[in-house]
Motif scaffolding. Structure first.
Motif, short mmCIF file in Angstrom:
data_model
loop_
_atom_site.label_atom_id
_atom_site.label_comp_id
_atom_site.label_asym_id
_atom_site.label_seq_id
_atom_site.Cartn_x
_atom_site.Cartn_y
_atom_site.Cartn_z
N THR A 47 0.83 -1.48 -0.52
CA THR A 47 0.09 0.23 0.41
C THR A 47 0.59 0.94 -0.17
O THR A 47 0.22 2.41 -1.09
N GLY A 48 1.54 1.18 1.02
CA GLY A 48 2.45 3.03 0.52
C GLY A 48 3.75 2.43 -0.71
O GLY A 48 3.58 3.85 -0.79
N PHE A 49 4.23 1.47 -1.24
CA PHE A 49 4.38 1.94 -2.42
C PHE A 49 3.52 2.68 -3.73
O PHE A 49 4.42 3.49 -4.55
N ILE A 50 2.98 1.94 -3.55
CA ILE A 50 0.86 2.50 -4.27
C ILE A 50 1.39 3.54 -3.88
O ILE A 50 0.89 4.36 -4.91
N ALA A 51 1.39 4.17 -2.37
CA ALA A 51 0.74 5.54 -1.91
C ALA A 51 2.39 6.61 -2.70
O ALA A 51 2.24 7.57 -3.25
N THR A 52 3.24 5.94 -2.68
CA THR A 52 4.59 6.17 -2.83
C THR A 52 4.34 7.14 -4.46
O THR A 52 4.54 8.49 -4.84
N LEU A 53 4.45 6.05 -4.80
CA LEU A 53 4.16 6.51 -6.67
C LEU A 53 2.88 7.18 -6.84
O LEU A 53 3.40 8.26 -7.62
N ALA A 54 1.97 7.59 -6.98
CA ALA A 54 1.17 8.72 -6.68
C ALA A 54 1.78 9.52 -6.30
O ALA A 54 1.31 11.41 -6.72
N ALA A 55 2.16 9.90 -4.98
CA ALA A 55 3.13 11.22 -4.26
C ALA A 55 3.89 11.82 -5.08
O ALA A 55 4.06 12.39 -5.42
N MET A 56 4.81 10.81 -5.98
CA MET A 56 6.38 10.99 -7.24
C MET A 56 5.40 11.90 -7.98
O MET A 56 5.79 12.66 -8.06
N VAL A 57 4.29 11.41 -8.04
CA VAL A 57 3.98 12.01 -9.60
C VAL A 57 2.41 12.98 -9.32
O VAL A 57 2.93 14.26 -9.81
N ALA A 58 2.01 13.02 -7.94
CA ALA A 58 1.32 14.51 -8.12
C ALA A 58 2.32 15.75 -7.16
O ALA A 58 2.19 16.30 -7.96
N THR A 59 3.27 15.30 -6.75
CA THR A 59 4.29 15.99 -6.56
C THR A 59 5.31 16.65 -7.90
O THR A 59 5.72 17.95 -8.10
N THR A 60 5.61 15.57 -8.11
CA THR A 60 6.12 16.24 -9.55
C THR A 60 5.56 16.37 -10.91
O THR A 60 5.72 17.89 -11.41
N LEU A 61 3.88 16.79 -11.02
CA LEU A 61 3.43 17.51 -11.81
C LEU A 61 2.70 18.70 -11.24
O LEU A 61 2.69 19.82 -11.80
N ALA A 62 2.84 19.16 -10.01
CA ALA A 62 2.53 20.40 -9.02
C ALA A 62 4.30 21.12 -8.97
O ALA A 62 3.90 22.64 -9.72
N ALA A 63 4.97 20.77 -9.56
CA ALA A 63 6.03 21.12 -9.56
C ALA A 63 6.49 21.23 -11.06
O ALA A 63 6.63 22.89 -10.95
N ALA A 64 5.79 20.93 -12.59
CA ALA A 64 5.49 21.64 -13.10
C ALA A 64 5.30 22.66 -13.41
O ALA A 64 5.04 23.31 -14.75
N LEU A 65 3.37 21.98 -12.49
CA LEU A 65 3.15 23.51 -12.76
C LEU A 65 2.96 25.21 -12.44
O LEU A 65 3.20 25.82 -13.30
#
Length: 151
Positions: free
Chosen positions: A30-48
């Motif tokens: 569960t944690g590793f799936i959430a980690t992938l989601a957090a990585m994507v969300a943070t990178t997209l927010a930084a790109a925005l």
């Protein structure tokens, strides 16, 4: 001490270890799936943030934080969070409560470096927000995972 269950199969200490291992492994997945989601969300927010003009330049050395840097740091500290959650599941009587308290405290501490970086207001504000994005993904996910595995 062994006992017989309804099926006549003897349940000994090994079955308890399997259940415990299953709980730890389930939380880690569960944690590793959430980690992938957090990585994507943070990178997209930084790109925005970059799209709207945030340069992510840190005055000390004049380096600009690359988008990949956000993903790597988010992934690393999310895995640290998973390790804390797994340890608390193993050794705490109230792992979810302790995890939330610990994770929120560590998130608050993580807000200090952007404030001390000397970066411009836009970069500092974006960095503060980017610390909260993975926390908003990881903390509730791992806390819920701890609650379902201790009930």
């Amino acid at each position: 001490m062994n006992s017989m269950d309804d099926t006549g199969v003897e349940a000994g200490p090994a079955s308890g270890r399997t259940s415990h291992t299953h709980r730890l492994r389930g939380l880690a997945v569960t944690g590793f799936i959430a980690t992938l989601a957090a990585m994507v969300a943070t990178t997209l927010a930084a790109a925005l943030a970059q799209v709207v003009g945030v340069d992510f330049e840190i005055p000390d050395g004049g380096e600009t934080i690359p988008l990949s840097g956000f993903a790597v740091v988010t992934g690393f500290f999310s895995v640290v969070g998973i390790a804390i959650a797994v340890a608390l599941l193993r050794w705490s009587a109230r792992p979810a409560d302790r995890f939330v308290w610990t994770a929120v405290s560590l998130t608050a501490i993580s807000l200090v470096p952007p404030l001390l970086s000397g970066a411009d207001t836009a970069t500092t504000t974006a960095l503060l927000g980017l610390h909260l994005v993975p926390a908003a993904v990881m903390i509730p996910t791992l806390a819920q995972g701890l609650r379902t595995r201790t009930d």
